[in-house]
Design a protein around this motif. Structure first.
Motif, PDB file in Angstrom:
ATOM      1  N   TRP A 120       4.786   6.993  -6.632  1.00 35.41           N
ATOM      2  CA  TRP A 120       4.201   6.386  -5.198  1.00 35.41           C
ATOM      3  C   TRP A 120       5.352   5.765  -4.879  1.00 35.41           C
ATOM      4  N   LEU A 121       5.233   5.820  -3.454  1.00 37.79           N
ATOM      5  CA  LEU A 121       6.118   5.125  -2.713  1.00 37.79           C
ATOM      6  C   LEU A 121       5.736   4.501  -1.288  1.00 37.79           C
ATOM      7  N   GLY A 122       5.877   3.405  -0.885  1.00 32.93           N
ATOM      8  CA  GLY A 122       5.483   2.602   0.349  1.00 32.93           C
ATOM      9  C   GLY A 122       6.755   2.029   0.987  1.00 32.93           C
ATOM     10  N   ALA A 137      12.094  -0.317   0.511  1.00 32.21           N
ATOM     11  CA  ALA A 137      13.051  -1.250   0.896  1.00 32.21           C
ATOM     12  C   ALA A 137      13.559  -2.128  -0.533  1.00 32.21           C
ATOM     13  N   GLY A 138      12.662  -2.243  -1.491  1.00 30.51           N
ATOM     14  CA  GLY A 138      12.550  -3.158  -2.759  1.00 30.51           C
ATOM     15  C   GLY A 138      13.719  -2.144  -3.501  1.00 30.51           C
ATOM     16  N   PHE A 139      12.977  -0.915  -3.830  1.00 33.09           N
ATOM     17  CA  PHE A 139      14.107  -0.053  -4.616  1.00 33.09           C
ATOM     18  C   PHE A 139      15.345   0.137  -4.241  1.00 33.09           C
ATOM     19  N   GLU A 140      15.675   0.575  -2.817  1.00 30.58           N
ATOM     20  CA  GLU A 140      16.645   0.428  -2.143  1.00 30.58           C
ATOM     21  C   GLU A 140      17.731  -0.728  -2.329  1.00 30.58           C
ATOM     22  N   GLU A 155       0.855  -1.137  -0.126  1.00 32.27           N
ATOM     23  CA  GLU A 155       0.156   0.073  -0.132  1.00 32.27           C
ATOM     24  C   GLU A 155       0.962   1.100   0.007  1.00 32.27           C
ATOM     25  N   PRO A 156       1.193   1.651  -0.992  1.00 26.41           N
ATOM     26  CA  PRO A 156       2.185   2.746  -1.292  1.00 26.41           C
ATOM     27  C   PRO A 156       1.347   4.043  -1.077  1.00 26.41           C
ATOM     28  N   ASP A 157       2.050   5.267  -0.787  1.00 27.69           N
ATOM     29  CA  ASP A 157       1.133   6.491  -0.974  1.00 27.69           C
ATOM     30  C   ASP A 157       1.635   7.279  -1.946  1.00 27.69           C
ATOM     31  N   VAL A 158       0.792   7.790  -2.783  1.00 26.35           N
ATOM     32  CA  VAL A 158       1.107   8.710  -3.781  1.00 26.35           C
ATOM     33  C   VAL A 158       1.696  10.030  -3.391  1.00 26.35           C
TER      34      VAL A 158
END
Length: 111
Positions: free
Chosen positions: A76-78, A83-86, A62-65
């Motif tokens: 968006w980022l959650g 963690a996955g992108f990092e 559930e990411p936030d816009v």
């Protein structure tokens, strides 16, 4: 030295049409059968994203816009995606740094 990795794609359509497809979450399955998105593309809104890789296990986050600029940008980022992108960025950074070091060694050896 700071390095930046960017990617892009050219889409043969006007920005308005691309935007309409991008924010039409109800029809994502028509162009991305592995992803379902529910919510509204409004800055500050929380989305529900289902990822369903073939042969894999479904995951939901559930990411936030974080940014929404009509016809230009939807971001968006959650916690899960962060963690996955990092992790992905660290892997890419390591790979790019390794390639640069190999190129530098090759240049030195060639001189």
């Amino acid at each position: 030295m700071t390095r930046e990795l960017t990617t892009s794609i050219e889409i043969d359509a006007p920005p308005e049409r691309v935007w309409d497809v991008l924010v039409d979450f109800d029809h994502y399955h028509e162009w991305n059968p592995f992803m379902r998105v529910a919510g509204r593309p409004n800055e500050g809104a929380t989305l529900t994203v289902h990822l369903m890789p073939p042969g894999g296990r479904e995951s939901v986050f559930e990411p936030d816009v974080t940014h929404c600029e009509k016809h230009r940008e939807l971001r968006w980022l959650g916690d899960e995606t962060r963690a996955g992108f990092e992790a992905m960025n660290e892997a890419l950074k390591t790979r790019v740094e390794g390639l640069v070091e190999a190129e530098e060694r090759e240049a030195v050896e060639s001189s």
